[in-house]
Design a protein around this motif. Structure first.
Motif, PDB file in Angstrom:
ATOM      1  N   ARG A 175       0.842  -1.194   0.000  1.00  0.00           N
ATOM      2  CA  ARG A 175       0.000   0.000   0.000  1.00  0.00           C
ATOM      3  C   ARG A 175       0.878   1.244   0.000  1.00  0.00           C
ATOM      4  O   ARG A 175       1.841   1.329   0.750  1.00  0.00           O
ATOM      5  CB  ARG A 175      -0.921   0.020   1.221  1.00  0.00           C
ATOM      6  N   ALA A 176       0.526   2.192  -0.865  1.00  0.00           N
ATOM      7  CA  ALA A 176       1.327   3.408  -1.001  1.00  0.00           C
ATOM      8  C   ALA A 176       1.112   4.325   0.192  1.00  0.00           C
ATOM      9  O   ALA A 176      -0.011   4.499   0.671  1.00  0.00           O
ATOM     10  CB  ALA A 176       0.966   4.131  -2.289  1.00  0.00           C
ATOM     11  N   GLN A 177       2.183   4.912   0.650  1.00  0.00           N
ATOM     12  CA  GLN A 177       2.157   5.943   1.687  1.00  0.00           C
ATOM     13  C   GLN A 177       2.335   7.301   1.001  1.00  0.00           C
ATOM     14  O   GLN A 177       2.860   7.373  -0.115  1.00  0.00           O
ATOM     15  CB  GLN A 177       3.289   5.716   2.692  1.00  0.00           C
ATOM     16  N   PRO A 178       1.938   8.399   1.647  1.00  0.00           N
ATOM     17  CA  PRO A 178       2.107   9.720   1.022  1.00  0.00           C
ATOM     18  C   PRO A 178       3.526   9.987   0.544  1.00  0.00           C
ATOM     19  O   PRO A 178       3.721  10.581  -0.520  1.00  0.00           O
ATOM     20  CB  PRO A 178       1.686  10.686   2.125  1.00  0.00           C
ATOM     21  N   ARG A 179       4.543   9.525   1.275  1.00  0.00           N
ATOM     22  CA  ARG A 179       5.938   9.768   0.858  1.00  0.00           C
ATOM     23  C   ARG A 179       6.264   9.039  -0.449  1.00  0.00           C
ATOM     24  O   ARG A 179       7.027   9.550  -1.273  1.00  0.00           O
ATOM     25  CB  ARG A 179       6.912   9.386   1.969  1.00  0.00           C
ATOM     26  N   HIS A 180       5.690   7.846  -0.658  1.00  0.00           N
ATOM     27  CA  HIS A 180       5.903   7.130  -1.913  1.00  0.00           C
ATOM     28  C   HIS A 180       5.291   7.900  -3.082  1.00  0.00           C
ATOM     29  O   HIS A 180       5.884   8.028  -4.153  1.00  0.00           O
ATOM     30  CB  HIS A 180       5.260   5.737  -1.871  1.00  0.00           C
ATOM     31  N   ILE A 181       4.080   8.395  -2.858  1.00  0.00           N
ATOM     32  CA  ILE A 181       3.370   9.132  -3.910  1.00  0.00           C
ATOM     33  C   ILE A 181       4.125  10.408  -4.264  1.00  0.00           C
ATOM     34  O   ILE A 181       4.305  10.737  -5.445  1.00  0.00           O
ATOM     35  CB  ILE A 181       1.923   9.426  -3.463  1.00  0.00           C
ATOM     36  N   ARG A 182       4.615  11.118  -3.248  1.00  0.00           N
ATOM     37  CA  ARG A 182       5.395  12.341  -3.505  1.00  0.00           C
ATOM     38  C   ARG A 182       6.669  12.016  -4.282  1.00  0.00           C
ATOM     39  O   ARG A 182       7.047  12.749  -5.210  1.00  0.00           O
ATOM     40  CB  ARG A 182       5.742  13.038  -2.181  1.00  0.00           C
ATOM     41  N   ARG A 201       9.264  12.605  -9.805  1.00  0.00           N
ATOM     42  CA  ARG A 201      10.194  12.012 -10.772  1.00  0.00           C
ATOM     43  C   ARG A 201       9.472  11.309 -11.924  1.00  0.00           C
ATOM     44  O   ARG A 201      10.042  10.468 -12.602  1.00  0.00           O
ATOM     45  CB  ARG A 201      11.088  10.986 -10.057  1.00  0.00           C
ATOM     46  N   MET A 202       8.226  11.667 -12.162  1.00  0.00           N
ATOM     47  CA  MET A 202       7.418  10.984 -13.167  1.00  0.00           C
ATOM     48  C   MET A 202       7.993  11.079 -14.570  1.00  0.00           C
ATOM     49  O   MET A 202       8.565  12.099 -14.944  1.00  0.00           O
ATOM     50  CB  MET A 202       6.004  11.589 -13.189  1.00  0.00           C
ATOM     51  N   ARG A 203       7.794  10.012 -15.330  1.00  0.00           N
ATOM     52  CA  ARG A 203       8.160  10.052 -16.750  1.00  0.00           C
ATOM     53  C   ARG A 203       7.391  11.176 -17.431  1.00  0.00           C
ATOM     54  O   ARG A 203       6.236  11.452 -17.099  1.00  0.00           O
ATOM     55  CB  ARG A 203       7.804   8.722 -17.429  1.00  0.00           C
ATOM     56  N   ARG A 204       8.026  11.802 -18.389  1.00  0.00           N
ATOM     57  CA  ARG A 204       7.434  12.959 -19.066  1.00  0.00           C
ATOM     58  C   ARG A 204       6.071  12.626 -19.685  1.00  0.00           C
ATOM     59  O   ARG A 204       5.123  13.383 -19.574  1.00  0.00           O
ATOM     60  CB  ARG A 204       8.387  13.468 -20.146  1.00  0.00           C
ATOM     61  N   GLN A 205       5.972  11.462 -20.336  1.00  0.00           N
ATOM     62  CA  GLN A 205       4.715  11.096 -20.989  1.00  0.00           C
ATOM     63  C   GLN A 205       3.608  10.866 -19.963  1.00  0.00           C
ATOM     64  O   GLN A 205       2.462  11.237 -20.188  1.00  0.00           O
ATOM     65  CB  GLN A 205       4.898   9.848 -21.856  1.00  0.00           C
ATOM     66  N   ASP A 206       3.938  10.250 -18.823  1.00  0.00           N
ATOM     67  CA  ASP A 206       2.945  10.062 -17.767  1.00  0.00           C
ATOM     68  C   ASP A 206       2.442  11.409 -17.262  1.00  0.00           C
ATOM     69  O   ASP A 206       1.247  11.606 -17.044  1.00  0.00           O
ATOM     70  CB  ASP A 206       3.532   9.269 -16.598  1.00  0.00           C
ATOM     71  N   ALA A 207       3.374  12.343 -17.066  1.00  0.00           N
ATOM     72  CA  ALA A 207       2.996  13.668 -16.576  1.00  0.00           C
ATOM     73  C   ALA A 207       2.093  14.377 -17.585  1.00  0.00           C
ATOM     74  O   ALA A 207       1.071  14.979 -17.221  1.00  0.00           O
ATOM     75  CB  ALA A 207       4.249  14.499 -16.306  1.00  0.00           C
ATOM     76  N   ARG A 208       2.457  14.289 -18.860  1.00  0.00           N
ATOM     77  CA  ARG A 208       1.659  14.941 -19.909  1.00  0.00           C
ATOM     78  C   ARG A 208       0.239  14.377 -19.951  1.00  0.00           C
ATOM     79  O   ARG A 208      -0.741  15.120 -20.023  1.00  0.00           O
ATOM     80  CB  ARG A 208       2.364  14.738 -21.252  1.00  0.00           C
ATOM     81  N   GLU A 209       0.118  13.052 -19.901  1.00  0.00           N
ATOM     82  CA  GLU A 209      -1.204  12.430 -19.954  1.00  0.00           C
ATOM     83  C   GLU A 209      -2.037  12.762 -18.720  1.00  0.00           C
ATOM     84  O   GLU A 209      -3.233  12.999 -18.826  1.00  0.00           O
ATOM     85  CB  GLU A 209      -1.085  10.913 -20.105  1.00  0.00           C
ATOM     86  N   ALA A 210      -1.393  12.743 -17.546  1.00  0.00           N
ATOM     87  CA  ALA A 210      -2.125  13.041 -16.306  1.00  0.00           C
ATOM     88  C   ALA A 210      -2.697  14.451 -16.347  1.00  0.00           C
ATOM     89  O   ALA A 210      -3.857  14.674 -15.976  1.00  0.00           O
ATOM     90  CB  ALA A 210      -1.201  12.860 -15.098  1.00  0.00           C
TER      91      ALA A 210
END
Length: 198
Positions: free
Chosen positions: A26-33, A38-47
């Motif tokens: 299960r993800a914790q807030p620190r994992h999500i941050r 550091r998200m891949r550029r394409q993931d960021a663009r789609e989001a």
């Protein structure tokens, strides 16, 4: 809904044996941050295109809409050499992806969910292991949602291949369901074999 899953792979290279392990929890807030920063550029663009929000806002909206949110941790262990040999193994453990499932309105009377995943560039080092487990994760999602729906930017060929390899098929979504910022390709996946992870 999902149990902890791990994969161990042993690789040999310079510096002795390196053990790589994927752990899903299960993800914790620190994992999500960590992953969001550091998200891949394409993931960021789609989001951003899908939600009309900033990258951080888009991920937060996905997290809030989701039943469950999970993190994929990539852990490397190598045996220390030289001056460090007496100090035991060297560990490195990093989040490489965050994923979840958000419920949608029923489609033709069938409960539908939208799985999502965002990753860092380091996900490439363990993409085969993630793909191997993806079918199990999707079957776990199907226990709650018989129909899974998603869409990817037509320019994101990697995501399109991923969708096809995990059992999604391309479909048409009717008018105005997706924002116009990208040329979207819609995918659906129906419940499959329940014994796929047995």
């Amino acid at each position: 809904m999902m149990r902890r899953m791990a994969e161990r792979m042993v690789c040999h290279g310079r510096g002795g044996a390196v053990t790589q392990e994927l752990v899903v929890r299960r993800a914790q807030p620190r994992h999500i941050r960590y992953v969001t920063a550091r998200m891949r550029r394409q993931d960021a663009r789609e989001a951003m295109a899908m939600t009309g929000l900033s990258v951080a806002g888009a991920v937060l909206a996905s997290v809030r809409a989701s039943d469950d949110v999970w993190v994929v941790m990539h852990r490397k262990t190598r045996q220390a050499e030289g001056a460090d040999a007496g100090h035991g193994p060297v560990f490195r453990c990093r989040p490489v992806a965050v994923f979840g499932i958000a419920g949608l309105a029923e489609v033709d009377g069938v409960r539908a969910g939208m799985p999502w995943l965002v990753a860092t560039a380091q996900v490439g080092a363990c993409s085969r292991g993630i793909l191997r487990h993806a079918l199990c994760w999707l079957e776990a999602f199907h226990r709650r949602y018989p129909l899974l729906v998603n869409a990817v930017d037509s320019q994101n060929r990697t995501a399109g291949r991923w969708m096809r390899r995990t059992g999604f098929r391309q479909t048409q979504l009717h008018g105005g369901l997706l924002p116009p910022a990208c040329r979207w390709i819609a995918f659906i996946r129906h419940s499959g074999r329940e014994d796929i992870c047995a």
